[in-house]
Design a protein around this motif. Structure first.
Motif, PDB file in Angstrom:
ATOM      1  N   ILE A   5      31.063  31.366  33.391  1.00 19.84           N
ATOM      2  CA  ILE A   5      30.856  32.479  34.469  1.00 19.84           C
ATOM      3  C   ILE A   5      29.368  32.551  34.803  1.00 19.84           C
ATOM      4  O   ILE A   5      28.528  32.006  34.048  1.00 19.84           O
ATOM      5  N   SER A   6      28.853  33.304  35.802  1.00 16.36           N
ATOM      6  CA  SER A   6      27.552  33.579  36.124  1.00 16.36           C
ATOM      7  C   SER A   6      27.347  34.872  35.957  1.00 16.36           C
ATOM      8  O   SER A   6      28.155  35.741  36.389  1.00 16.36           O
ATOM      9  N   ALA A  20      20.036  37.811  28.312  1.00 12.81           N
ATOM     10  CA  ALA A  20      20.053  36.672  28.831  1.00 12.81           C
ATOM     11  C   ALA A  20      20.176  35.497  27.865  1.00 12.81           C
ATOM     12  O   ALA A  20      20.923  34.598  28.253  1.00 12.81           O
ATOM     13  N   LEU A  21      19.273  35.450  26.884  1.00 14.28           N
ATOM     14  CA  LEU A  21      19.293  34.363  25.827  1.00 14.28           C
ATOM     15  C   LEU A  21      20.585  34.422  25.215  1.00 14.28           C
ATOM     16  O   LEU A  21      21.144  33.435  24.937  1.00 14.28           O
ATOM     17  N   SER A  22      21.268  35.614  24.776  1.00 11.72           N
ATOM     18  CA  SER A  22      22.424  35.611  24.178  1.00 11.72           C
ATOM     19  C   SER A  22      23.428  34.849  25.155  1.00 11.72           C
ATOM     20  O   SER A  22      24.479  34.348  24.474  1.00 11.72           O
ATOM     21  N   LEU A  23      23.383  35.435  26.395  1.00 13.28           N
ATOM     22  CA  LEU A  23      24.489  34.627  27.411  1.00 13.28           C
ATOM     23  C   LEU A  23      24.316  33.350  27.317  1.00 13.28           C
ATOM     24  O   LEU A  23      25.514  32.598  27.695  1.00 13.28           O
ATOM     25  N   VAL A  28      27.233  30.991  29.163  1.00  9.60           N
ATOM     26  CA  VAL A  28      27.371  32.019  30.438  1.00  9.60           C
ATOM     27  C   VAL A  28      25.802  31.442  31.312  1.00  9.60           C
ATOM     28  O   VAL A  28      24.910  31.646  30.708  1.00  9.60           O
ATOM     29  N   ASP A  29      26.100  31.312  32.263  1.00  7.10           N
ATOM     30  CA  ASP A  29      25.015  30.851  33.352  1.00  7.10           C
ATOM     31  C   ASP A  29      24.238  32.303  33.661  1.00  7.10           C
ATOM     32  O   ASP A  29      24.652  32.959  34.797  1.00  7.10           O
ATOM     33  N   GLN A 122      13.623  28.607  35.074  1.00 10.58           N
ATOM     34  CA  GLN A 122      14.511  28.474  36.338  1.00 10.58           C
ATOM     35  C   GLN A 122      15.583  29.784  36.373  1.00 10.58           C
ATOM     36  O   GLN A 122      16.277  30.050  37.258  1.00 10.58           O
ATOM     37  N   ASN A 123      15.538  30.737  35.061  1.00  6.00           N
ATOM     38  CA  ASN A 123      16.349  31.665  34.881  1.00  6.00           C
ATOM     39  C   ASN A 123      15.838  32.927  35.043  1.00  6.00           C
ATOM     40  O   ASN A 123      16.452  33.879  34.747  1.00  6.00           O
TER      41      ASN A 123
END
Length: 399
Positions: A5-6, A20-23, A28-29, A122-123
């Motif tokens: 999922i995003s 974010a790093l954990s996801l 996960v996006d 890019q994230n």
């Protein structure tokens, strides 16, 4: 392999980047949207206990944390006037051996840099100030001041005590001034060499005030926080300039080591301490919160940023491998797992305000006796519930 999922994370502070790093690690996006045009943190220290450092090590940051951080040997709680030891709780190798992860003292900017360097460029999207948020039931839509519109499976508000996501999802509310303000600053360690400071976190407790100091940035800097009680405050900011002479006056009559630290400081900032009462819920539909956006707490347990790192790890575990149709259920699970623990730490941090600032007298003497018994919050046997916790494990009553 099914694409994950995003998730759109609003807020690029320590909690947002760690989430974010954990996801991403969980498949996960995840993308971070930060309103500032550059990432930055205030010049202040931060304590990272094992319940967060184990997560950061799993994210591949052990080398950077070891290079920039300091591993204190103990937490040393002392009396305000004569420096008498009230409690000396071991950290260092004993804590690392007991809980499988180290205790760090870090400069906040060094931790933020480590997190940002690990996140794919890019994230991370800078210059994105959230303006509107719509939950369509099967997706979320976020619009930013620069005209960008993004659609994702979920939105996470990691945007701090003034959270826009919180306001849009739950309505307006106001933080509570806790009656405390803190002078904070950083002093080059060589200016204090004559004090022969130990590599400890020292907490000096006294009537209506307390003073904390410890090394950061490879023992090159000494971070201090001097907390005083006052009646009113009109701003919430980490960046209001203070006056060293005011801090010295506030701690007149305290142990001379503290005035030595203050006099060696080129500048100080004054920071009002605000908190919010525990929320009844953090999630609504496909929107949830983490960190100060949902559980802002006093810094008197050293757990504010640590709990946001735990939030991100637990959120990632809840969202790993799910379909878009399972987002609501998974966010509710995250809330059930995290809210009681964070709320408990909010309460403990509030209680420490009272304990740290007791006037000399019977209540203070009783506190000191209890501390000497080794049963208080930072003694090793009493802190296991906090340090041993692994936020990636999805377990709670009824789970």
């Amino acid at each position: 392999m099914k694409k994950g999922i995003s998730v759109a994370i609003v807020g690029g502070g320590i909690g947002g980047l760690a989430a974010a790093l954990s996801l991403l690690r969980a498949g996960v996006d995840a993308h971070v949207y930060e309103q500032a045009r550059t990432l930055g943190e205030v010049g202040a220290g931060i304590q990272i206990s094992p319940n967060a450092s184990r997560i950061l090590h799993r994210l591949g940051l052990a080398e950077q944390l070891t290079a920039t951080g300091v591993k204190p040997v103990a937490l040393h709680q002392r009396r305000w006037d004569d420096g008498r030891t009230l409690l000396r709780a071991p950290l260092g190798e004993l804590v690392e051996k007991t809980f499988g992860a180290p205790y760090y003292h870090l400069h906040r900017a060094d931790l933020l840099d480590a997190l940002a360097s690990a996140l794919p460029s890019q994230n991370l999207h800078l210059g994105h100030r959230l303006t509107t948020l719509v939950d369509h039931g099967d997706s979320t839509e976020a619009t930013f001041e620069n005209g960008t519109r993004i659609v994702s499976d979920a939105v996470v508000g990691a945007d701090g005590i003034h959270s826009v996501v919180r306001r849009l999802a739950f309505g307006p509310e106001h933080p509570n001034f806790t009656g405390c303000a803190a002078y904070r600053g950083l002093v080059p360690a060589e200016r204090l060499a004559h004090l022969n400071l130990e590599t400890t976190a020292q907490i000096w407790m006294g009537p209506g005030k307390h003073f904390v100091h410890y090394f950061v940035r490879g023992r090159r800097l000494v971070n201090f926080v001097a907390v005083v009680e006052q009646d009113t405050w009109t701003r919430e900011s980490w960046t209001d300039r203070g006056d060293v002479s005011d801090a010295l006056a506030a701690f007149e009559g305290w142990h001379p080591q503290l005035s030595e630290i203050l006099r060696a400081s080129d500048e100080t900032f004054i920071w009002a301490l605000f908190d919010r009462k525990p929320m009844a819920r953090w999630s609504v539909g496909r929107v949830t919160l983490l960190g100060d956006a949902c559980h802002a707490m006093l810094p008197f347990m050293g757990q504010g940023a640590v709990q946001s790192i735990e939030d991100g790890a637990n959120l990632a575990a809840c969202l790993a491998g799910i379909s878009s149709a399972q987002v609501d259920e998974s966010l509710n699970r995250y809330e059930r797992l995290r809210l009681p623990r964070a709320s408990h730490l909010q309460s403990l941090s509030e209680e420490n305000k009272r304990r740290f600032h007791l006037p000399d007298g019977p209540a203070q003497s009783e506190r000191d006796e209890v501390m000497a018994s080794g049963t208080t919050d930072w003694s090793l046997q009493a802190i296991a519930w906090l340090y041993a916790h692994d936020a990636e494990l999805l377990s709670a009553p009824g789970e």
